[in-house]
Scaffold this motif. Structure first.
Motif, PDB file in Angstrom:
ATOM      1  N   LEU A 148      -3.189  -2.109  -1.048  1.00  0.00           N
ATOM      2  CA  LEU A 148      -2.458  -3.348  -1.274  1.00  0.00           C
ATOM      3  C   LEU A 148      -3.192  -4.210  -2.294  1.00  0.00           C
ATOM      4  O   LEU A 148      -2.587  -4.796  -3.193  1.00  0.00           O
ATOM      5  CB  LEU A 148      -2.290  -4.102   0.049  1.00  0.00           C
ATOM      6  CG  LEU A 148      -1.589  -5.448  -0.015  1.00  0.00           C
ATOM      7  CD1 LEU A 148      -0.153  -5.283  -0.457  1.00  0.00           C
ATOM      8  CD2 LEU A 148      -1.644  -6.127   1.335  1.00  0.00           C
ATOM      9  N   ALA A 149      -4.513  -4.259  -2.194  1.00  0.00           N
ATOM     10  CA  ALA A 149      -5.323  -5.087  -3.088  1.00  0.00           C
ATOM     11  C   ALA A 149      -5.260  -4.614  -4.540  1.00  0.00           C
ATOM     12  O   ALA A 149      -5.420  -5.418  -5.460  1.00  0.00           O
ATOM     13  CB  ALA A 149      -6.769  -5.110  -2.615  1.00  0.00           C
ATOM     14  N   ALA A 194       1.209  -0.738  -6.569  1.00  0.00           N
ATOM     15  CA  ALA A 194       2.452  -0.252  -5.956  1.00  0.00           C
ATOM     16  C   ALA A 194       3.287  -1.446  -5.504  1.00  0.00           C
ATOM     17  O   ALA A 194       2.754  -2.426  -4.983  1.00  0.00           O
ATOM     18  CB  ALA A 194       2.162   0.659  -4.771  1.00  0.00           C
ATOM     19  N   LEU A 195       4.574  -1.336  -5.716  1.00  0.00           N
ATOM     20  CA  LEU A 195       5.507  -2.371  -5.281  1.00  0.00           C
ATOM     21  C   LEU A 195       6.553  -1.756  -4.358  1.00  0.00           C
ATOM     22  O   LEU A 195       7.024  -0.645  -4.602  1.00  0.00           O
ATOM     23  CB  LEU A 195       6.232  -2.994  -6.479  1.00  0.00           C
ATOM     24  CG  LEU A 195       5.399  -3.790  -7.470  1.00  0.00           C
ATOM     25  CD1 LEU A 195       6.274  -4.246  -8.637  1.00  0.00           C
ATOM     26  CD2 LEU A 195       4.748  -4.978  -6.799  1.00  0.00           C
ATOM     27  N   ALA A 207       0.866  -1.178   0.000  1.00  0.00           N
ATOM     28  CA  ALA A 207       0.000   0.000   0.000  1.00  0.00           C
ATOM     29  C   ALA A 207       0.901   1.226   0.000  1.00  0.00           C
ATOM     30  O   ALA A 207       1.931   1.252   0.659  1.00  0.00           O
ATOM     31  CB  ALA A 207      -0.892  -0.004   1.228  1.00  0.00           C
ATOM     32  N   LEU A 208       0.503   2.225  -0.758  1.00  0.00           N
ATOM     33  CA  LEU A 208       1.293   3.448  -0.851  1.00  0.00           C
ATOM     34  C   LEU A 208       0.337   4.614  -1.030  1.00  0.00           C
ATOM     35  O   LEU A 208      -0.305   4.726  -2.073  1.00  0.00           O
ATOM     36  CB  LEU A 208       2.281   3.368  -2.019  1.00  0.00           C
ATOM     37  CG  LEU A 208       3.169   4.585  -2.251  1.00  0.00           C
ATOM     38  CD1 LEU A 208       4.102   4.808  -1.062  1.00  0.00           C
ATOM     39  CD2 LEU A 208       3.999   4.396  -3.518  1.00  0.00           C
TER      40      LEU A 208
END
Length: 189
Positions: free
Chosen positions: A154-155, A159-160, A148-149
């Motif tokens: 996150l889903a 974003a990595l 998550a960013l």
């Protein structure tokens, strides 16, 4: 009767005492510096670790982060990781290197950020797989994970978090983290 006025300045004994006291103080201070320098990590090893980690992190971050494998026909227009009209034509990008891909070129090299997930090396090598002189005692590894960013959840998978860990010959290690985000439709660069 007047006593003669004493001459101004230091006597030889006072000067010698001053030199002895200053010498003892300097010796003690130098001992502290030598002990601190000897006990600290080798600054050259630390600088090498940082340079390796920064270089590898930048290398990973500069790769495309696409829904599809960069070789897929729909890579530039895909808006999801599904094999559908608005997604990939055939190959969805997965975590880890695809079969036959390697970091080292000139062909079948890593072409997506996700390809670096789980990458590790003992002894530092350049992109042509040539060992870098003087860096054989270092190891490097890369972890790539969805994260998550800010407003990206996150889903969403948009974003990595990239984590690069480099260990030196003295068993010390340094960890650098960076981020890569996806924009859809995604261009390869």
């Amino acid at each position: 009767m007047h006593l003669p006025r004493r001459a101004q300045g230091l006597s030889l004994i006072e000067l010698l005492m001053f030199i002895v006291v200053v010498g003892i103080a300097l010796t003690a201070m130098l001992r502290v510096f030598v002990t601190a320098t000897t006990a600290s990590a080798d600054p050259m090893i630390r600088r090498q670790q940082l340079a390796i980690a920064e270089s590898l992190l930048r290398e990973v971050q500069l790769l495309p982060f696409t829904w599809c494998d960069p070789d897929d026909a729909n890579v530039e227009v895909a808006t999801s990781a599904a094999v559908v009209p608005l997604g990939c034509a055939a190959t969805v990008e997965s975590s880890g290197a695809e079969s036959g891909e390697t970091r080292y070129g000139p062909t079948n090299y890593f072409d997506n950020v996700n390809d670096y997930a789980g990458f590790s090396t003992t002894g530092i090598r350049d992109l042509s797989n040539t060992a870098v002189t003087g860096l054989s005692g270092y190891t490097a590894s890369v972890a790539v994970a969805a994260a998550a960013l800010d407003t990206l959840t996150l889903a969403s998978g948009d974003a990595l978090k990239i984590t690069v860990t480099v260990s030196g010959p003295d068993s010390s290690s340094i960890v650098l983290q960076g981020w890569r985000t996806r924009y859809a439709p995604q261009s390869p660069f």
